[in-house]
Design an enzyme around this catalytic site. Structure first.
Site, PDB file in Angstrom:
ATOM      1  N   CYS A 113       0.816  -1.221   0.000  1.00 30.11           N
ATOM      2  CA  CYS A 113       0.000   0.000   0.000  1.00 30.11           C
ATOM      3  C   CYS A 113       0.852   1.275   0.000  1.00 30.11           C
ATOM      4  CB  CYS A 113      -0.954   0.006   1.186  1.00 30.11           C
ATOM      5  SG  CYS A 113      -2.163  -1.314   1.097  1.00 30.11           S
ATOM      6  N   HIS A 249      -3.251   7.595   1.780  1.00 30.20           N
ATOM      7  CA  HIS A 249      -3.634   6.257   1.313  1.00 30.20           C
ATOM      8  C   HIS A 249      -5.006   5.950   1.913  1.00 30.20           C
ATOM      9  CE1 HIS A 249      -3.916   2.083   0.572  1.00 30.20           C
ATOM     10  NE2 HIS A 249      -3.665   1.715   1.822  1.00 30.20           N
ATOM     11  N   ASN A 279     -10.040   0.099  -0.518  1.00 27.64           N
ATOM     12  CA  ASN A 279      -8.575   0.205  -0.460  1.00 27.64           C
ATOM     13  C   ASN A 279      -8.002  -0.389  -1.750  1.00 27.64           C
ATOM     14  OD1 ASN A 279      -5.851  -0.075   0.038  1.00 27.64           O
ATOM     15  ND2 ASN A 279      -6.101  -0.955   2.088  1.00 27.64           N
TER      16      ASN A 279
HETATM   17  O1  UT7 Z   1      -3.700  -0.575   3.497  1.00 24.74           O
HETATM   18  C1  UT7 Z   1      -3.148  -0.972   4.720  1.00 24.74           C
HETATM   19  C2  UT7 Z   1      -3.719  -2.250   5.153  1.00 24.74           C
HETATM   20  N1  UT7 Z   1      -4.960  -2.270   5.775  1.00 24.74           N
HETATM   21  C3  UT7 Z   1      -5.395  -1.506   6.796  1.00 24.74           C
HETATM   22  O2  UT7 Z   1      -4.874  -0.485   7.123  1.00 24.74           O
HETATM   23  C4  UT7 Z   1      -6.587  -2.005   7.531  1.00 24.74           C
HETATM   24  C5  UT7 Z   1      -6.416  -1.817   9.010  1.00 24.74           C
HETATM   25  N2  UT7 Z   1      -7.471  -2.412   9.818  1.00 24.74           N
HETATM   26  C6  UT7 Z   1      -8.766  -2.029   9.760  1.00 24.74           C
HETATM   27  O3  UT7 Z   1      -9.129  -1.179   8.972  1.00 24.74           O
HETATM   28  C7  UT7 Z   1      -9.742  -2.613  10.760  1.00 24.74           C
HETATM   29  O4  UT7 Z   1      -9.024  -3.336  11.732  1.00 24.74           O
HETATM   30  C8  UT7 Z   1     -10.780  -3.558  10.099  1.00 24.74           C
HETATM   31  C9  UT7 Z   1     -11.764  -2.736   9.300  1.00 24.74           C
HETATM   32  C10 UT7 Z   1     -10.101  -4.587   9.227  1.00 24.74           C
HETATM   33  C11 UT7 Z   1     -11.579  -4.277  11.193  1.00 24.74           C
HETATM   34  O5  UT7 Z   1     -12.205  -3.358  12.060  1.00 24.74           O
HETATM   35  P1  UT7 Z   1     -12.111  -3.546  13.633  1.00 24.74           P
HETATM   36  O6  UT7 Z   1     -12.915  -2.456  14.229  1.00 24.74           O
HETATM   37  O7  UT7 Z   1     -10.655  -3.612  14.001  1.00 24.74           O
HETATM   38  O8  UT7 Z   1     -12.848  -4.921  13.829  1.00 24.74           O
HETATM   39  P2  UT7 Z   1     -12.275  -6.278  14.435  1.00 24.74           P
HETATM   40  O9  UT7 Z   1     -11.309  -6.906  13.517  1.00 24.74           O
HETATM   41  O10 UT7 Z   1     -11.852  -6.040  15.849  1.00 24.74           O
HETATM   42  O11 UT7 Z   1     -13.575  -7.144  14.493  1.00 24.74           O
HETATM   43  C12 UT7 Z   1     -14.686  -6.804  15.338  1.00 24.74           C
HETATM   44  C13 UT7 Z   1     -15.766  -7.812  15.113  1.00 24.74           C
HETATM   45  C14 UT7 Z   1     -15.282  -9.248  15.192  1.00 24.74           C
HETATM   46  O12 UT7 Z   1     -16.295 -10.011  15.785  1.00 24.74           O
HETATM   47  P3  UT7 Z   1     -16.214 -10.434  17.333  1.00 24.74           P
HETATM   48  O13 UT7 Z   1     -14.940 -11.193  17.467  1.00 24.74           O
HETATM   49  O14 UT7 Z   1     -16.194  -9.132  18.085  1.00 24.74           O
HETATM   50  O15 UT7 Z   1     -17.450 -11.233  17.528  1.00 24.74           O
HETATM   51  C15 UT7 Z   1     -15.124  -9.659  13.760  1.00 24.74           C
HETATM   52  O16 UT7 Z   1     -15.264 -11.039  13.586  1.00 24.74           O
HETATM   53  O17 UT7 Z   1     -16.311  -7.668  13.784  1.00 24.74           O
HETATM   54  C16 UT7 Z   1     -16.251  -8.925  13.106  1.00 24.74           C
HETATM   55  N3  UT7 Z   1     -16.053  -8.678  11.690  1.00 24.74           N
HETATM   56  C17 UT7 Z   1     -17.051  -8.437  10.844  1.00 24.74           C
HETATM   57  N4  UT7 Z   1     -18.381  -8.372  11.022  1.00 24.74           N
HETATM   58  C18 UT7 Z   1     -19.133  -8.086   9.956  1.00 24.74           C
HETATM   59  C19 UT7 Z   1     -14.864  -8.625  11.011  1.00 24.74           C
HETATM   60  N5  UT7 Z   1     -15.118  -8.376   9.724  1.00 24.74           N
HETATM   61  C20 UT7 Z   1     -16.451  -8.244   9.592  1.00 24.74           C
HETATM   62  C21 UT7 Z   1     -17.301  -7.976   8.507  1.00 24.74           C
HETATM   63  N6  UT7 Z   1     -18.629  -7.900   8.735  1.00 24.74           N
HETATM   64  N7  UT7 Z   1     -16.837  -7.764   7.264  1.00 24.74           N
END
Ligand code: UT7
Length: 322
Positions: A113, A249, A279
Site C-alpha cells: 500500500c 492512502h 482500499n
Molecule cells: O492498506 C493498509 C492495510 N490495511 C489496513 O490499514 C486495515 C487496518 N485495519 C482495519 O481497517 C480494521 O481493523 C478492520 C476494518 C479490518 C476491522 O475493524 P475492527 O474495528 O478492528 O474490527 P475487528 O477486527 O476487531 O472485528 C470486530 C468484530 C469481530 O467479531 P467479534 O470477534 O467481536 O465477535 C469480527 O469477527 O467484527 C467482526 N467482523 C465483521 N463483522 C461483519 C470482522 N469483519 C467483519 C465484517 N462484517 N466484514
C-alpha cells in the site's frame, strides 16, 4: 540538481462495482458494519480479462494527455504493484510496450500500500540527479485476485484501480518552487506477519491469498502515519496550516480521520475516495490525486501531503508543491 515537477495525472477504475449489499450476499457481513468500521460503500472490480497492466495503461494514457506529452517523451516508468500480471517480466515493461515506447527504463516497485509513495521517491531521485528527464509513475492493482472471498475480515476492504502521474525534471529556476519537495520512506520487516500473502513463487509456488491481523495493522497505521507526517513537516519547517491538501492512502476512513485530527487539519482539506474505491493499495493515492485535480480542488501551486502504510510494514510520505 533538478526538481521533479508534476505535469499531469490520470486514473482508471474498472466499470464493475461491488456494493456492501452485494458482499452481504457472499459472506456474513452487512452494509452497516462495513460502512461504520471502514467508510467503504462500494469498490470497483476488474473484469476477468482485465489485468493490472491494462488498468495501468488506462491510467497512463490520460496522465500523458493531461501533461501534453507523447509516450516517446517518457524515459522512465516506475510502476508500483503487488498484483503484477506475471511473476516476471515487470508489469511496467508491459505498459511500456503497450504505450509504444522502445527506449527508456521500466520496472516495478513492491511496497504494497506504500508502493506509490515509494515509486514517487524512486522516480524523484532518478530525475533529481539527471538520470531521467520525464517519468511516468503508476500505482496499479487488481487486489480482487488475491483476496480470500470467504474471509469477511479482508474481502470487504479492497478494490481494483490505477492512477498515474507524469514528472518532469526542471531546474530550480524553471520549477519556481513547484515539484516534489521531500519524500520519507520507512520499513520494519519485524511486522511482516500482520499483513501478507500466503503464497509466492519461491515459497509455495502458488499465488496465495491476502491475510491480515486488522486490529494490529490499524494500530500501527495510526501511529506510524502520524509520525511520518510530523517528520515531513519538521524536515521542511512547516506546520499543518501550510498544507493545502492531505491526500492519504485510503485504507480506512477512521485511519484517515485520525491522521487529520492529529495533524489538526480540518476534514475539508483531506481528499477521501474510500467510500467509492475501497482500499486499492498502491493505486489509492494517484486515484485520489486525479479525482481532486479533475474536480478542481487541487490547483497549481497547492501544497500536497501524501502518506501511506502497508504490508512489510512499509510506510512513507511525500510533500509536493503541485
Ligand atoms: O492498506 C493498509 C492495510 N490495511 C489496513 O490499514 C486495515 C487496518 N485495519 C482495519 O481497517 C480494521 O481493523 C478492520 C476494518 C479490518 C476491522 O475493524 P475492527 O474495528 O478492528 O474490527 P475487528 O477486527 O476487531 O472485528 C470486530 C468484530 C469481530 O467479531 P467479534 O470477534 O467481536 O465477535 C469480527 O469477527 O467484527 C467482526 N467482523 C465483521 N463483522 C461483519 C470482522 N469483519 C467483519 C465484517 N462484517 N466484514
Amino acid at each position: 540538481m533538478f526538481r521533479s515537477v508534476v505535469l499531469g495525472c490520470g486514473a482508471y477504475l474498472p466499470s464493475k462495482t461491488l456494493t456492501n449489499t452485494d458482499l452481504a450476499k457472499m459472506v456474513d457481513t452487512s452494509d452497516d458494519w462495513i460502512a461504520q468500521r471502514t467508510g467503504i460503500h462500494e469498490r470497483h472490480i476488474a473484469a476477468d480479462n482485465e489485468t493490472t497492466s491494462d488498468l495501468a495503461l488506462a491510467a497512463a494514457r490520460p496522465a500523458l494527455e493531461a501533461s501534453g506529452l507523447d509516450a516517446r517523451d517518457i524515459d522512465l516508468i516506475v510502476l508500483a504493484t503487488t498484483t503484477p500480471d506475471r511473476t516476471f517480466p515487470a508489469t511496467a515493461v508491459r505498459v511500456q510496450k503497450s504505450l509504444g515506447m522502445e527506449s527508456g527504463a521500466a520496472f516495478d516497485i513492491q511496497a504494497v500500500c506504500s508502493g506509490f509513495v515509494y515509486a514517487l521517491a524512486v522516480a524523484d531521485n532518478f530525475l533529481r540527479v539527471g538520470q531521467a528527464k520525464r517519468a511516468l509513475v503508476i500505482g496499479a492493482e487488481t487486489f480482487s485476485r488475491i483476496l480470500d472471498w470467504t474471509d469477511r475480515g479482508t474481502c470487504v476492504l479492497f478494490g481494483d484501480g490505477a492512477g498515474a502521474v507524469v514528472l518532469e525534471a526542471k531546474s530550480e529556476a524553471e520549477a519556481a518552487g513547484r515539484g516534489i519537495i521531500s519524500t520519507h520512506l520507512h520499513s520494519d520487516g519485524r511486522f511482516q506477519d500482520i499483513l501478507y500473502v500466503d503464497g509466492g513463487p519461491s515459497s509455495t509456488g502458488t499465488v496465495g491469498k491476502l491475510r491480515m491481523n486488522g486490529k494490529e495493522v490499524f494500530r500501527h497505521a495510526v501511529q506510524r502515519l502520524s509520525d511520518v507526517v510530523e517528520e515531513t513537516l519538521k524536515a521542511n519547517n512547516l506546520t499543518s496550516d501550510d498544507i493545502d491538501w492531505l491526500v492519504p492512502h485510503q485504507a480506512n476512513q477512521r485511519i484517515i480521520d485520525s491522521t487529520a485530527r492529529k495533524l489538526g487539519l480540518p476534514i475539508e482539506r483531506v481528499v477521501s475516495t474510500i467510500s467509492r474505491h475501497g482500499n486499492t493499495s498502491a493505486a489509492s493515492i494517484p486515484l485520489a490525486l486525479a479525482e481532486a485535480v479533475g474536480d478542481g480542488r487541487i490547483k497549481k501551486g497547492d501544497l500536497i501531503l501524501t502518506e501511506a502504510m502497508g504490508g512489510g510494514l512499509t510506510w512513507g510520505s511525500a510533500l509536493i508543491r503541485w
